[in-house]
Write a protein that holds these residues in place. Structure first.
Motif, PDB file in Angstrom:
ATOM      1  N   PRO A 187       0.843  -1.201   0.000  1.00  0.00           N
ATOM      2  CA  PRO A 187       0.000   0.000   0.000  1.00  0.00           C
ATOM      3  C   PRO A 187       0.874   1.245   0.000  1.00  0.00           C
ATOM      4  N   ASP A 188       0.422   2.271  -0.708  1.00  0.00           N
ATOM      5  CA  ASP A 188       1.181   3.513  -0.808  1.00  0.00           C
ATOM      6  C   ASP A 188       0.752   4.444   0.325  1.00  0.00           C
ATOM      7  N   LEU A 189       1.575   4.537   1.351  1.00  0.00           N
ATOM      8  CA  LEU A 189       1.229   5.348   2.518  1.00  0.00           C
ATOM      9  C   LEU A 189       1.383   6.842   2.268  1.00  0.00           C
ATOM     10  N   TYR A 190       2.070   7.220   1.200  1.00  0.00           N
ATOM     11  CA  TYR A 190       2.281   8.645   0.907  1.00  0.00           C
ATOM     12  C   TYR A 190       1.380   9.161  -0.209  1.00  0.00           C
ATOM     13  N   GLY A 191       0.465   8.346  -0.709  1.00  0.00           N
ATOM     14  CA  GLY A 191      -0.475   8.811  -1.717  1.00  0.00           C
ATOM     15  C   GLY A 191       0.151   9.232  -3.023  1.00  0.00           C
ATOM     16  N   GLY A 192       1.236   8.588  -3.413  1.00  0.00           N
ATOM     17  CA  GLY A 192       1.874   8.866  -4.697  1.00  0.00           C
ATOM     18  C   GLY A 192       3.160   9.650  -4.608  1.00  0.00           C
ATOM     19  N   SER A 193       3.459  10.232  -3.467  1.00  0.00           N
ATOM     20  CA  SER A 193       4.687  11.013  -3.320  1.00  0.00           C
ATOM     21  C   SER A 193       5.871  10.103  -3.016  1.00  0.00           C
ATOM     22  N   VAL A 194       7.028  10.469  -3.538  1.00  0.00           N
ATOM     23  CA  VAL A 194       8.276   9.747  -3.277  1.00  0.00           C
ATOM     24  C   VAL A 194       9.336  10.769  -2.908  1.00  0.00           C
ATOM     25  N   ALA A 195      10.065  10.500  -1.842  1.00  0.00           N
ATOM     26  CA  ALA A 195      11.097  11.433  -1.381  1.00  0.00           C
ATOM     27  C   ALA A 195      12.315  11.398  -2.295  1.00  0.00           C
ATOM     28  N   HIS A 196      12.924  12.570  -2.485  1.00  0.00           N
ATOM     29  CA  HIS A 196      14.118  12.676  -3.314  1.00  0.00           C
ATOM     30  C   HIS A 196      15.401  12.702  -2.496  1.00  0.00           C
ATOM     31  N   ASP A 197      15.291  13.030  -1.204  1.00  0.00           N
ATOM     32  CA  ASP A 197      16.463  13.028  -0.337  1.00  0.00           C
ATOM     33  C   ASP A 197      16.010  12.747   1.091  1.00  0.00           C
ATOM     34  N   SER A 198      16.970  12.587   1.989  1.00  0.00           N
ATOM     35  CA  SER A 198      16.633  12.183   3.355  1.00  0.00           C
ATOM     36  C   SER A 198      15.848  13.244   4.112  1.00  0.00           C
ATOM     37  N   LYS A 199      16.109  14.526   3.843  1.00  0.00           N
ATOM     38  CA  LYS A 199      15.349  15.571   4.516  1.00  0.00           C
ATOM     39  C   LYS A 199      13.874  15.494   4.137  1.00  0.00           C
ATOM     40  N   GLU A 200      13.637  15.321   2.851  1.00  0.00           N
ATOM     41  CA  GLU A 200      12.249  15.213   2.395  1.00  0.00           C
ATOM     42  C   GLU A 200      11.605  13.943   2.951  1.00  0.00           C
ATOM     43  N   ALA A 201      12.352  12.850   2.978  1.00  0.00           N
ATOM     44  CA  ALA A 201      11.823  11.598   3.519  1.00  0.00           C
ATOM     45  C   ALA A 201      11.460  11.764   4.988  1.00  0.00           C
ATOM     46  N   GLY A 202      12.320  12.445   5.746  1.00  0.00           N
ATOM     47  CA  GLY A 202      12.030  12.677   7.152  1.00  0.00           C
ATOM     48  C   GLY A 202      10.773  13.494   7.347  1.00  0.00           C
ATOM     49  N   ARG A 203      10.600  14.532   6.518  1.00  0.00           N
ATOM     50  CA  ARG A 203       9.389  15.360   6.616  1.00  0.00           C
ATOM     51  C   ARG A 203       8.143  14.546   6.289  1.00  0.00           C
ATOM     52  N   ILE A 223      10.754   2.331  15.417  1.00  0.00           N
ATOM     53  CA  ILE A 223       9.575   2.700  16.194  1.00  0.00           C
ATOM     54  C   ILE A 223       9.618   4.197  16.467  1.00  0.00           C
ATOM     55  N   GLN A 224       8.545   4.901  16.106  1.00  0.00           N
ATOM     56  CA  GLN A 224       8.473   6.348  16.312  1.00  0.00           C
ATOM     57  C   GLN A 224       7.838   6.618  17.681  1.00  0.00           C
ATOM     58  N   GLY A 225       8.668   6.898  18.661  1.00  0.00           N
ATOM     59  CA  GLY A 225       8.154   7.160  19.996  1.00  0.00           C
ATOM     60  C   GLY A 225       8.154   5.909  20.852  1.00  0.00           C
ATOM     61  N   GLU A 226       7.126   5.773  21.682  1.00  0.00           N
ATOM     62  CA  GLU A 226       7.048   4.653  22.605  1.00  0.00           C
ATOM     63  C   GLU A 226       6.655   3.360  21.882  1.00  0.00           C
ATOM     64  N   LEU A 227       7.075   2.239  22.454  1.00  0.00           N
ATOM     65  CA  LEU A 227       6.659   0.955  21.922  1.00  0.00           C
ATOM     66  C   LEU A 227       5.145   0.808  22.057  1.00  0.00           C
ATOM     67  N   MET A 234       7.716  11.289   6.518  1.00  0.00           N
ATOM     68  CA  MET A 234       7.446  10.330   7.579  1.00  0.00           C
ATOM     69  C   MET A 234       6.792  11.015   8.777  1.00  0.00           C
ATOM     70  N   GLN A 235       7.305  12.176   9.161  1.00  0.00           N
ATOM     71  CA  GLN A 235       6.744  12.890  10.302  1.00  0.00           C
ATOM     72  C   GLN A 235       5.330  13.380  10.027  1.00  0.00           C
ATOM     73  N   ALA A 236       5.004  13.601   8.749  1.00  0.00           N
ATOM     74  CA  ALA A 236       3.670  14.079   8.389  1.00  0.00           C
ATOM     75  C   ALA A 236       2.639  12.960   8.349  1.00  0.00           C
ATOM     76  N   LEU A 237       3.091  11.722   8.549  1.00  0.00           N
ATOM     77  CA  LEU A 237       2.172  10.584   8.557  1.00  0.00           C
ATOM     78  C   LEU A 237       1.971  10.116   9.993  1.00  0.00           C
ATOM     79  N   PRO A 238       0.881  10.505  10.639  1.00  0.00           N
ATOM     80  CA  PRO A 238       0.639  10.038  12.008  1.00  0.00           C
ATOM     81  C   PRO A 238       0.565   8.520  12.055  1.00  0.00           C
ATOM     82  N   VAL A 239       1.125   7.943  13.100  1.00  0.00           N
ATOM     83  CA  VAL A 239       1.136   6.488  13.217  1.00  0.00           C
ATOM     84  C   VAL A 239      -0.279   5.923  13.162  1.00  0.00           C
ATOM     85  N   ALA A 240      -1.208   6.547  13.868  1.00  0.00           N
ATOM     86  CA  ALA A 240      -2.584   6.037  13.900  1.00  0.00           C
ATOM     87  C   ALA A 240      -3.201   6.021  12.500  1.00  0.00           C
ATOM     88  N   HIS A 241      -2.928   7.065  11.710  1.00  0.00           N
ATOM     89  CA  HIS A 241      -3.485   7.107  10.360  1.00  0.00           C
ATOM     90  C   HIS A 241      -2.816   6.061   9.478  1.00  0.00           C
TER      91      HIS A 241
END
Length: 235
Positions: free
Chosen positions: A70-86, A150-154, A88-95
């Motif tokens: 499944p595509d968790l980013y809705g079609g977007s692909v990161a071009h570098d690590s800074k973009e990838a980090g942003r 793991i992002q945050g607590e287990l 990832m952080q924009a995707l809440p774990v619950a969502h």
């Protein structure tokens, strides 16, 4: 973290759509040569649904599984690590877990899928999501995190029903040995069963052949054990 640069000519890999999280999700699906088999989710790294992840889907299909990333980013692909980090952080774990649960529902609804439960294999961010998903969705019976972050607590593993086979690099600064030990002990305490968390003489992303930390020997050993494990759990 670096992967081969993406361009406008190499977008996220998608070939199916399905309802999930109150909307329409996209993903990349591959069928085995026989046309049917057990279902397995493949969960992306922080880069997005890249060629590497699509290749993992194809390899699982060749091994006899109906595999879906499944595509968790809705079609977007990161071009570098800074973009990838942003991203990832924009995707809440619950969502993310909600989207993945919809993918489980879709996979199990497909007529080609012969299993009543699914396996989940994920890498880096996706390895963490394997654990988050398996902790809350009993339809996941086989969980395989590769160097799962793991992002945050287990999560609370008291509802975990899946068997867990994990793969980690001994020189991985993102998931150091003490975190792997803490994960093992937490799952053991909350479920009564210790997960099989294996270590390899390698760094982070040792399975990704597009990364400088790629370790062919560790990747091959982890892959063979993963395929065997999925067949044992799913048929």
């Amino acid at each position: 973290m670096t992967e081969r640069p993406r361009t406008a000519e190499t977008p996220a890999r998608q070939n199916v759509t399905f309802p999930s999280a109150g909307g329409t999700a996209h993903g990349y699906l591959a069928l085995p040569p026989s046309g049917s088999g057990p279902g397995v989710l493949v969960i992306q790294e922080w880069w997005g649904l890249t060629d590497h992840i699509a290749d993992v889907v194809d390899r699982l299909a060749a091994a006899g599984f109906v595999a879906l990333a499944p595509d968790l980013y809705g079609g977007s692909v990161a071009h570098d690590s800074k973009e990838a980090g942003r991203m990832m952080q924009a995707l809440p774990v619950a969502h993310g877990v909600e989207l993945l649960s919809g993918a489980v529902e879709y996979l199990l609804s497909r007529p080609e899928v012969t299993s009543d439960t699914v396996g989940a294999v994920g890498f880096c961010m996706g390895g963490g999501f394997v654990l988050y998903l398996a902790a809350v969705d009993p339809r996941v019976s086989a969980a395989v995190p590769f160097y799962g972050v793991i992002q945050g607590e287990l999560p609370d593993f008291s509802g975990l029903r899946a068997r867990v086979l994990g793969h980690y690099g001994e020189q991985d600064g993102s998931v150091p040995p003490e975190k792997v030990d803490a994960l093992r002990e937490t799952i053991r305490e909350q479920t009564g069963t210790a997960p099989d968390l294996r270590r390899y003489p390698a760094g982070h992303a040792f399975f990704n052949d597009r990364r400088p930390t790629y370790s062919p020997d560790a990747a091959d050993r982890a892959w063979r054990s993963t395929v065997d494990f999925l067949h044992e759990q799913l048929g």
